[in-house]
Design a protein around this motif. Structure first.
Motif, PDB file in Angstrom:
ATOM      1  N   UNK A   1      -5.364  17.642  -3.658  1.00 13.68           N
ATOM      2  CA  UNK A   1      -4.771  16.683  -2.728  1.00 13.68           C
ATOM      3  C   UNK A   1      -3.252  16.792  -2.779  1.00 13.68           C
ATOM      4  N   UNK A   2      -2.592  16.905  -1.630  1.00 12.63           N
ATOM      5  CA  UNK A   2      -1.145  16.949  -1.567  1.00 12.63           C
ATOM      6  C   UNK A   2      -0.604  15.529  -1.538  1.00 12.63           C
ATOM      7  N   UNK A   3       0.339  15.226  -2.416  1.00 12.54           N
ATOM      8  CA  UNK A   3       0.921  13.891  -2.457  1.00 12.54           C
ATOM      9  C   UNK A   3       2.419  13.975  -2.218  1.00 12.54           C
ATOM     10  N   UNK A   4       2.999  12.860  -1.840  1.00 12.59           N
ATOM     11  CA  UNK A   4       4.440  12.768  -1.635  1.00 12.59           C
ATOM     12  C   UNK A   4       5.087  11.903  -2.699  1.00 12.59           C
ATOM     13  N   UNK A   5       4.351  11.541  -3.707  1.00 16.14           N
ATOM     14  CA  UNK A   5       4.902  10.720  -4.788  1.00 16.14           C
ATOM     15  C   UNK A   5       6.000  11.490  -5.513  1.00 16.14           C
ATOM     16  N   UNK A   6       7.105  10.802  -5.815  1.00 11.57           N
ATOM     17  CA  UNK A   6       8.231  11.412  -6.518  1.00 11.57           C
ATOM     18  C   UNK A   6       8.212  11.074  -8.002  1.00 11.57           C
ATOM     19  N   UNK A   7       7.094  10.573  -8.480  1.00 14.23           N
ATOM     20  CA  UNK A   7       6.990  10.184  -9.882  1.00 14.23           C
ATOM     21  C   UNK A   7       7.269  11.371 -10.801  1.00 14.23           C
ATOM     22  N   UNK A   8       8.147  11.179 -11.815  1.00 12.46           N
ATOM     23  CA  UNK A   8       8.462  12.234 -12.772  1.00 12.46           C
ATOM     24  C   UNK A   8       7.731  11.965 -14.078  1.00 12.46           C
ATOM     25  N   UNK A   9       7.683  12.999 -14.916  1.00 15.82           N
ATOM     26  CA  UNK A   9       6.997  12.795 -16.185  1.00 15.82           C
ATOM     27  C   UNK A   9       7.778  11.827 -17.059  1.00 15.82           C
ATOM     28  N   UNK A  10       9.101  11.809 -16.890  1.00 16.30           N
ATOM     29  CA  UNK A  10       9.903  10.861 -17.657  1.00 16.30           C
ATOM     30  C   UNK A  10       9.589   9.419 -17.260  1.00 16.30           C
ATOM     31  N   UNK A  11       9.412   9.197 -15.956  1.00 15.98           N
ATOM     32  CA  UNK A  11       9.066   7.845 -15.490  1.00 15.98           C
ATOM     33  C   UNK A  11       7.673   7.440 -15.959  1.00 15.98           C
ATOM     34  N   UNK A  12       6.751   8.392 -15.931  1.00 17.37           N
ATOM     35  CA  UNK A  12       5.406   8.090 -16.402  1.00 17.37           C
ATOM     36  C   UNK A  12       5.418   7.785 -17.898  1.00 17.37           C
ATOM     37  N   UNK A  13       6.190   8.551 -18.641  1.00 19.88           N
ATOM     38  CA  UNK A  13       6.288   8.314 -20.089  1.00 19.88           C
ATOM     39  C   UNK A  13       6.819   6.911 -20.385  1.00 19.88           C
ATOM     40  N   UNK A  14       7.817   6.480 -19.620  1.00 16.11           N
ATOM     41  CA  UNK A  14       8.496   5.207 -19.894  1.00 16.11           C
ATOM     42  C   UNK A  14       7.845   4.022 -19.180  1.00 16.11           C
ATOM     43  N   UNK A  15       6.786   4.302 -18.416  1.00 17.96           N
ATOM     44  CA  UNK A  15       6.156   3.233 -17.637  1.00 17.96           C
ATOM     45  C   UNK A  15       5.655   2.113 -18.538  1.00 17.96           C
ATOM     46  N   UNK A  16       6.062   0.891 -18.220  1.00 23.11           N
ATOM     47  CA  UNK A  16       5.601  -0.280 -18.953  1.00 23.11           C
ATOM     48  C   UNK A  16       4.471  -0.941 -18.148  1.00 23.11           C
ATOM     49  N   UNK A  17       3.256  -0.651 -18.528  1.00 20.76           N
ATOM     50  CA  UNK A  17       2.121  -1.217 -17.794  1.00 20.76           C
ATOM     51  C   UNK A  17       2.083  -2.730 -17.887  1.00 20.76           C
ATOM     52  N   UNK A  18       2.699  -3.282 -18.919  1.00 21.10           N
ATOM     53  CA  UNK A  18       2.729  -4.738 -19.053  1.00 21.10           C
ATOM     54  C   UNK A  18       3.464  -5.387 -17.882  1.00 21.10           C
ATOM     55  N   UNK A  19       4.429  -4.662 -17.302  1.00 17.24           N
ATOM     56  CA  UNK A  19       5.133  -5.209 -16.144  1.00 17.24           C
ATOM     57  C   UNK A  19       4.195  -5.304 -14.941  1.00 17.24           C
ATOM     58  N   UNK A  20       3.326  -4.309 -14.811  1.00 14.73           N
ATOM     59  CA  UNK A  20       2.339  -4.365 -13.729  1.00 14.73           C
ATOM     60  C   UNK A  20       1.323  -5.477 -13.966  1.00 14.73           C
ATOM     61  N   UNK A  21       0.863  -5.608 -15.204  1.00 14.56           N
ATOM     62  CA  UNK A  21      -0.128  -6.662 -15.475  1.00 14.56           C
ATOM     63  C   UNK A  21       0.493  -8.044 -15.360  1.00 14.56           C
ATOM     64  N   UNK A  22       1.784  -8.163 -15.665  1.00 12.18           N
ATOM     65  CA  UNK A  22       2.463  -9.446 -15.431  1.00 12.18           C
ATOM     66  C   UNK A  22       2.497  -9.764 -13.937  1.00 12.18           C
ATOM     67  N   UNK A  23       2.734  -8.730 -13.144  1.00 10.11           N
ATOM     68  CA  UNK A  23       2.725  -8.926 -11.685  1.00 10.11           C
ATOM     69  C   UNK A  23       1.330  -9.309 -11.202  1.00 10.11           C
ATOM     70  N   UNK A  24       0.297  -8.690 -11.811  1.00  9.27           N
ATOM     71  CA  UNK A  24      -1.081  -9.054 -11.476  1.00  9.27           C
ATOM     72  C   UNK A  24      -1.303 -10.542 -11.708  1.00  9.27           C
ATOM     73  N   UNK A  25      -0.846 -11.025 -12.863  1.00 10.07           N
ATOM     74  CA  UNK A  25      -1.013 -12.447 -13.190  1.00 10.07           C
ATOM     75  C   UNK A  25      -0.268 -13.330 -12.195  1.00 10.07           C
ATOM     76  N   UNK A  26       0.925 -12.904 -11.789  1.00  9.56           N
ATOM     77  CA  UNK A  26       1.699 -13.688 -10.842  1.00  9.56           C
ATOM     78  C   UNK A  26       1.039 -13.800  -9.483  1.00  9.56           C
ATOM     79  N   UNK A  27       0.568 -12.664  -8.977  1.00  7.10           N
ATOM     80  CA  UNK A  27      -0.111 -12.687  -7.678  1.00  7.10           C
ATOM     81  C   UNK A  27      -1.448 -13.425  -7.764  1.00  7.10           C
ATOM     82  N   UNK A  28      -2.091 -13.328  -8.906  1.00  6.60           N
ATOM     83  CA  UNK A  28      -3.334 -14.070  -9.097  1.00  6.60           C
ATOM     84  C   UNK A  28      -3.083 -15.567  -9.032  1.00  6.60           C
TER      85      UNK A  28
END
Length: 599
Positions: A1-28
């Protein structure tokens, strides 16, 4: 699959999933607030005002409150979709992030350098057998491996650059530098993790970009149609997440999964993925009903103004179901499934199939589609069966299952629709068996017309119909079986209703029609009990119990159409003996039915 995502390995390494789960809680929290606000507006304001006031000003106030309720409903739905999207994104990104970090850790331990593009620099190592010198180090590029050697005898990586670490040619392009293979493995793992994360990022970003509110406060049919598209976008984006969580499980496993969710988590799944939860075998009836009631106005709105693929018929059918849901019903009505695929899908139960000791599931036949007639007539048959059965055991529920495409007249000669529908019916019945709260519920499979072929085909699969104790065949053109014993419910548990004036039960053998054989030849070679799809279930040779079904009205002469006897089995007014016998069987009292001699 061809994607246009500009995600780098450095960004993936530093990704804080807790920030996403905090957002999940907020929208919930936002979704729940809107839902509770809507409930307060409807119950504490509109309902009380309607019951206590009768004036123009009161009616005007109720209209304004309805608008406010619709706004809260819209906010609840959209914020729930955002919550579900972020939950899926966070969950799916965890695996590639973990894989990437593991690869980076290995690179560090080995002393390799990870470049900005994810390639790996590795040192010299090993020995050149000719010169005795160390084999030079080089760079490994993930996933591309080696390209070469070229005309000049040199090996190159995927960029076309010479890699001195490859050394001379050797079987399998294996480098004599021991670091080469290790570096390639790390580079490949980094590239794989990044490619997977980019695909996930692109998929969810596309869905999130569609979750945009229209300006203004009006919530119109167009608004709900857009929400329906949003639901599809989110569910498509989260398909892998949902597959891992619940889709790729058996009905029993889904029930276990649901049981382990908290009440809050269940509500979040219903809000985020109503179409999935509402149509998933193994999910309890109350949850499916709630999810489908959420989905119903969205599906209706999506069909407004559409003309292709029978959209207006489906719209009429869904509106008819919606009208019934808005009325008080005894027994209560549960919406266990809806869909627009094929000729339309709808599964309706009268009575809770999870708490009832007796549950029946009726499969309609020839010409049945999701339309106004289905909502009025076909659904009524489930209601009539439930009411009848509850006279003998109040703990009874009856379902009409339109989970397949019943054939039209041009396709009725074929078994294809039955072959396609049988596995879906068995999955549904497996779900009924899994969610029923009784230790040993009594379950009855009912097939009418072509639906009896679908039920018969399901029953002839390995293990039979899950949980089924009895099989009832009404107005049957045959089940594909030559004997009741093939239906896997045991002797004395297959019942047949075949009114004498029902022409469908007397169709000639399909083989005879196709070969042009005369009736005399058919009788001489096979006997006279072969009909369209195998042996006549009402015949002595089939071995079923023929319950009393009367003669039924005569075609045309009765004023009820061409085949009134064929359509009247469930109706206590048109065929009281058949309707009562069906009710007794469903309620677990088959020992008290009235019978008649087989043909």
């Amino acid at each position: 699959m061809t994607t246009t995502s500009a995600l780098t390995w450095q960004q993936l390494r530093d990704l804080q999933l807790s920030e996403l789960t905090d957002a999940v809680d907020g929208w919930s929290a936002a979704s729940k607030f809107a839902d509770h606000a809507r409930e307060r507006v409807d119950a504490d304001m509109s309902s009380k005002l309607t019951k206590t006031q009768d004036s123009d000003s009161a009616r005007s106030a109720v209209k304004r409150l309805k608008r406010l309720s619709d706004n809260y409903h819209y906010v609840h739905t959209e914020t729930g979709l955002i919550r579900g999207t972020l939950e899926g994104l966070a969950t799916e990104l965890e695996a590639p992030r973990r894989q990437l970090r593991a690869a980076l850790d290995d690179a560090f331990v080995l002393g390799y350098t990870v470049n900005a593009n994810g390639s790996i620099d590795y040192p010299a190592g090993g020995e050149n057998s000719t010169t005795g010198e160390q084999i030079p180090g080089g760079t490994a590029l993930g996933n591309n491996g080696l390209i070469g050697p070229g005309n000049d005898g040199l090996y190159r990586d995927g960029t076309g650059k010479y890699d001195p670490g490859t050394g001379p040619a050797s079987p399998g392009l294996k480098s004599p530098n021991p670091h080469r293979a290790k570096a390639q493995d790390v580079a490949d793992r980094i590239a794989h993790a990044l490619r997977e994360a980019r695909e996930i990022d692109e998929r969810y970003s596309s869905a999130l970009n569609k979750l945009k509110a229209e300006p203004g406060l009006a919530v119109s049919t167009k608004t709900w149609a857009n929400v329906a598209k949003d639901v599809d976008a989110v569910e498509n984006a989260a398909r892998q997440y949902l597959a891992d969580q619940v889709l790729d499980k058996s009905p029993a496993e889904r029930k276990e999964w649901w049981d382990h969710l908290s009440k809050e988590e269940r509500q979040e799944y219903i809000a985020s993925f109503p179409d999935v939860i509402g149509n998933l075998d193994g999910i309890p009836a109350t949850a499916r009903d709630e999810a489908n009631r959420e989905s119903l106005p969205l599906v209706i709105a999506s069909l407004e103004g559409q003309t292709a693929d029978g959209a207006q018929d489906k719209l009429a059918g869904l509106k008819g179901i919606q009208a019934k849901l808005s009325q008080d019903s005894h027994p209560p009505m549960y919406l266990l499934g809806i869909g627009t695929e094929g000729n339309g899908r709808a599964i309706v139960s009268y009575g809770n199939p999870d708490t009832a000791r007796n549950v029946s599931s009726y499969v309609p036949g020839l010409g049945t589609t999701l339309n106004a007639d289905f909502a009025d007539d076909t659904v009524r048959r489930a209601y009539q069966t439930a009411k009848g059965a509850q006279r003998y055991d109040p703990s009874s529920a009856s379902i009409v299952w339109l989970g397949y495409d019943a054939p039209g007249f041009k396709d009725v000669m074929s078994t294809t629709d039955a072959d396609n529908g049988a596995p879906a019916y068995n999955s549904f019945m497996d779900g009924i068996q899994a969610t029923n709260e009784n230790k040993d519920p009594h379950i009855t499979a009912i097939g009418h017309s072509y639906g009896s072929l679908t039920v018969g085909t399901a029953a002839r699969q390995d293990g039979g119909i899950p949980g089924a104790d009895d099989v009832v065949l009404l107005g049957s053109p045959g089940t594909g079986a030559q004997s009741a014993s093939e239906l896997n419910v045991g002797k004395g548990h297959v019942f047949v209703g075949s009114a004498d004036n029902d022409p469908v039960t007397k169709l000639p053998s399909l083989t005879d029609v196709l070969t042009g054989a005369s009736p005399a030849v058919s009788v001489a070679t096979k006997g006279d009990d072969q009909i369209w799809f195998g042996r006549d279930p009402a015949s002595k040779g089939f071995g079923a119990i023929r319950m009393e079904s009367g003669d039924g009205p005569l075609p045309v002469l009765s004023g009820d159409g061409a085949t009134p006897a064929h359509s009247g089995y469930f109706d206590p007014q048109r065929n009281p003996s058949a309707a009562d016998n069906i009710a007794r069987i469903v309620a677990g009292h088959s020992d008290s039915i009235t019978t008649e001699a087989p043909r």
